[in-house]
Design a protein around this motif. Structure first.
Motif, PDB file in Angstrom:
ATOM      1  N   LYS A   2      30.312  51.721 114.025  1.00  7.71           N
ATOM      2  CA  LYS A   2      30.349  50.707 112.976  1.00  7.71           C
ATOM      3  C   LYS A   2      31.599  50.886 112.121  1.00  7.71           C
ATOM      4  O   LYS A   2      32.057  52.005 111.904  1.00  7.71           O
ATOM      5  CB  LYS A   2      29.098  50.821 112.101  1.00  7.71           C
ATOM      6  CG  LYS A   2      27.815  50.489 112.822  1.00  7.71           C
ATOM      7  CD  LYS A   2      26.610  50.617 111.911  1.00  7.71           C
ATOM      8  CE  LYS A   2      26.328  52.054 111.520  1.00  7.71           C
ATOM      9  NZ  LYS A   2      25.070  52.193 110.759  1.00  7.71           N
ATOM     10  N   THR A   3      32.132  49.769 111.625  1.00  6.95           N
ATOM     11  CA  THR A   3      33.347  49.824 110.826  1.00  6.95           C
ATOM     12  C   THR A   3      33.112  49.222 109.450  1.00  6.95           C
ATOM     13  O   THR A   3      32.408  48.220 109.292  1.00  6.95           O
ATOM     14  CB  THR A   3      34.494  49.055 111.511  1.00  6.95           C
ATOM     15  OG1 THR A   3      34.079  47.693 111.730  1.00  6.95           O
ATOM     16  CG2 THR A   3      34.850  49.699 112.839  1.00  6.95           C
ATOM     17  N   ILE A   5      35.576  48.121 106.138  1.00  2.00           N
ATOM     18  CA  ILE A   5      36.929  47.963 105.606  1.00  2.00           C
ATOM     19  C   ILE A   5      36.827  47.711 104.112  1.00  2.00           C
ATOM     20  O   ILE A   5      36.066  46.848 103.655  1.00  2.00           O
ATOM     21  CB  ILE A   5      37.674  46.817 106.307  1.00  2.00           C
ATOM     22  CG1 ILE A   5      37.981  47.224 107.750  1.00  2.00           C
ATOM     23  CG2 ILE A   5      38.955  46.452 105.558  1.00  2.00           C
ATOM     24  CD1 ILE A   5      38.738  46.197 108.551  1.00  2.00           C
ATOM     25  N   TYR A  27      29.529  54.934 109.742  1.00  2.61           N
ATOM     26  CA  TYR A  27      30.641  54.006 109.593  1.00  2.61           C
ATOM     27  C   TYR A  27      31.981  54.741 109.638  1.00  2.61           C
ATOM     28  O   TYR A  27      32.127  55.828 109.073  1.00  2.61           O
ATOM     29  CB  TYR A  27      30.568  53.268 108.249  1.00  2.61           C
ATOM     30  CG  TYR A  27      29.499  52.214 108.169  1.00  2.61           C
ATOM     31  CD1 TYR A  27      29.780  50.889 108.468  1.00  2.61           C
ATOM     32  CD2 TYR A  27      28.204  52.548 107.781  1.00  2.61           C
ATOM     33  CE1 TYR A  27      28.792  49.921 108.379  1.00  2.61           C
ATOM     34  CE2 TYR A  27      27.210  51.589 107.698  1.00  2.61           C
ATOM     35  CZ  TYR A  27      27.518  50.269 107.995  1.00  2.61           C
ATOM     36  OH  TYR A  27      26.534  49.331 107.915  1.00  2.61           O
ATOM     37  N   ARG A  30      38.019  52.300 106.685  1.00  2.00           N
ATOM     38  CA  ARG A  30      39.457  52.103 106.607  1.00  2.00           C
ATOM     39  C   ARG A  30      39.787  51.342 105.336  1.00  2.00           C
ATOM     40  O   ARG A  30      39.111  50.360 105.002  1.00  2.00           O
ATOM     41  CB  ARG A  30      39.976  51.326 107.815  1.00  2.00           C
ATOM     42  CG  ARG A  30      41.501  51.156 107.759  1.00  2.00           C
ATOM     43  CD  ARG A  30      42.030  50.272 108.859  1.00  2.00           C
ATOM     44  NE  ARG A  30      43.450  50.022 108.683  1.00  2.00           N
ATOM     45  CZ  ARG A  30      44.127  49.037 109.252  1.00  2.00           C
ATOM     46  NH1 ARG A  30      43.504  48.206 110.065  1.00  2.00           N
ATOM     47  NH2 ARG A  30      45.419  48.869 109.033  1.00  2.00           N
ATOM     48  N   THR A  41      43.567  39.896 110.147  1.00  2.00           N
ATOM     49  CA  THR A  41      43.592  40.600 111.424  1.00  2.00           C
ATOM     50  C   THR A  41      42.234  40.498 112.085  1.00  2.00           C
ATOM     51  O   THR A  41      41.209  40.279 111.433  1.00  2.00           O
ATOM     52  CB  THR A  41      43.938  42.094 111.231  1.00  2.00           C
ATOM     53  OG1 THR A  41      42.848  42.741 110.553  1.00  2.00           O
ATOM     54  CG2 THR A  41      45.223  42.275 110.431  1.00  2.00           C
ATOM     55  N   GLY A  42      42.236  40.685 113.386  1.00  2.00           N
ATOM     56  CA  GLY A  42      40.975  40.698 114.110  1.00  2.00           C
ATOM     57  C   GLY A  42      40.076  41.823 113.665  1.00  2.00           C
ATOM     58  O   GLY A  42      38.847  41.690 113.657  1.00  2.00           O
ATOM     59  N   GLU A  43      40.679  42.948 113.261  1.00  2.00           N
ATOM     60  CA  GLU A  43      39.889  44.097 112.796  1.00  2.00           C
ATOM     61  C   GLU A  43      39.106  43.756 111.537  1.00  2.00           C
ATOM     62  O   GLU A  43      37.929  44.113 111.399  1.00  2.00           O
ATOM     63  CB  GLU A  43      40.814  45.288 112.531  1.00  2.00           C
ATOM     64  CG  GLU A  43      40.081  46.531 112.064  1.00  2.00           C
ATOM     65  CD  GLU A  43      41.020  47.667 111.706  1.00  2.00           C
ATOM     66  OE1 GLU A  43      40.538  48.807 111.572  1.00  2.00           O
ATOM     67  OE2 GLU A  43      42.231  47.411 111.549  1.00  2.00           O
ATOM     68  N   VAL A  44      39.750  43.053 110.601  1.00  2.00           N
ATOM     69  CA  VAL A  44      39.069  42.659 109.374  1.00  2.00           C
ATOM     70  C   VAL A  44      37.954  41.667 109.682  1.00  2.00           C
ATOM     71  O   VAL A  44      36.833  41.778 109.169  1.00  2.00           O
ATOM     72  CB  VAL A  44      40.067  42.059 108.370  1.00  2.00           C
ATOM     73  CG1 VAL A  44      39.338  41.483 107.158  1.00  2.00           C
ATOM     74  CG2 VAL A  44      41.072  43.120 107.916  1.00  2.00           C
ATOM     75  N   ALA A  46      36.270  41.323 112.377  1.00  2.00           N
ATOM     76  CA  ALA A  46      35.191  41.902 113.174  1.00  2.00           C
ATOM     77  C   ALA A  46      34.458  43.042 112.470  1.00  2.00           C
ATOM     78  O   ALA A  46      33.451  43.529 112.977  1.00  2.00           O
ATOM     79  CB  ALA A  46      35.755  42.419 114.499  1.00  2.00           C
ATOM     80  N   ALA A  47      34.932  43.475 111.307  1.00  2.00           N
ATOM     81  CA  ALA A  47      34.330  44.620 110.624  1.00  2.00           C
ATOM     82  C   ALA A  47      32.855  44.374 110.335  1.00  2.00           C
ATOM     83  O   ALA A  47      32.445  43.271 109.966  1.00  2.00           O
ATOM     84  CB  ALA A  47      35.076  44.914 109.328  1.00  2.00           C
ATOM     85  N   ASP A  48      32.062  45.410 110.502  1.00  2.00           N
ATOM     86  CA  ASP A  48      30.634  45.292 110.207  1.00  2.00           C
ATOM     87  C   ASP A  48      30.386  45.088 108.719  1.00  2.00           C
ATOM     88  O   ASP A  48      29.406  44.443 108.329  1.00  2.00           O
ATOM     89  CB  ASP A  48      29.902  46.550 110.682  1.00  2.00           C
ATOM     90  CG  ASP A  48      29.969  46.714 112.193  1.00  2.00           C
ATOM     91  OD1 ASP A  48      29.280  45.955 112.893  1.00  2.00           O
ATOM     92  OD2 ASP A  48      30.736  47.573 112.672  1.00  2.00           O
TER      93      ASP A  48
END
Length: 245
Positions: A2-3, A5, A27, A30, A41-44, A46-48
């Motif tokens: 799990k992420t 941000i 988690y 970041r 960004t895709g990371e932001v 997609a963040a949980d």
């Protein structure tokens, strides 16, 4: 994995007591610095979990600080997808703005430790764990409660201290994340503001030391309860990919 941000505006206004709790729940955390890091960004997306932290600028100061527009877009996308979102101080004000509510100066600074007064809905919410525990307040602006949101708490100085949207959005004007054991970073980082407001840092230091036991316990209970509910909300499907790679 799990992420989580966290969008940060000042380095010492970090996740505080929330960070080790997130780590204990698996988690990977970041930080993104709002003024310098790319938020689209895709990371932001997609963040949980997304957390928008506090800062010394206003929610409507985008003419002076253009990065606020980027934050608002990310928050709006998060809201549209019904993804878990936590806002603290400036972060809460930005959520309120994204939902169409106003954010204005109170004409006075609310700085120090004081308990929240919970609304009837707040007493049944995740904030119930706070009971009469004083929490840290450090702001001069306040948000209106957005249409459709649930008003959870206030104080004598600031009637609107918290609201929720469903189980997946929690907005806190107060700094429930701030570790009283780390108050020295706040006292130094905001030394000019304290001097301008006529607040003695020694008094704040003493208040923080008195809260070293009860406040972390209460804050953990609130965040645990909110995370349990927020992570069980089904996301909204959307075809929009605005600003995303």
């Amino acid at each position: 994995m799990k992420t989580a941000i966290a969008i940060r505006h000042l380095h010492f206004e970090d996740l505080g007591m929330l960070e080790p709790l997130l780590a204990s729940r698996g988690y990977v955390v970041r930080y993104l610095d709002a003024a310098t890091d790319a938020l689209y960004t895709g990371e932001v997306a997609a963040a949980d979990l997304l957390i928008v932290l506090g800062g010394p600028v206003g929610a409507f100061d985008d003419a002076l600080y253009p990065f606020i527009c980027d934050e608002l877009t990310v928050i709006e996308q998060r809201l549209a997808r019904r993804r878990p979102l936590l806002g603290i101080c400036l972060g809460a004000q930005l959520i309120a703005r994204a939902l169409g509510a106003d954010v204005v100066s109170m004409g006075v600074k609310e700085i120090g430790y004081a308990p929240l007064t919970l609304t009837a809905e707040g007493e049944k919410s995740v904030l119930a764990a706070l009971a009469n525990t004083p929490v840290l307040h450090w702001h001069g602006d306040r948000f209106d409660i957005p249409a459709g949101a649930t008003h959870l708490a206030g104080t004598a100085v600031c009637a609107n201290q918290a609201f929720s949207v469903g189980r997946h959005v929690l907005a806190l004007q107060c700094h429930l994340e701030a570790d009283p054991a780390q108050i020295e970073q706040w006292l130094l980082g905001h030394a000019c503001e304290l001097a301008q407001a006529g607040i003695d840092p020694r008094a704040l230091r003493a208040e923080a030391m008195a809260r070293r036991i009860d406040l972390p316990r209460a804050a953990q209970a609130v965040f645990e309860a909110w995370l349990d509910g927020a992570m069980n909300v089904s996301p909204q499907c959307t075809t929009s990919t605005t600003h995303l790679p």
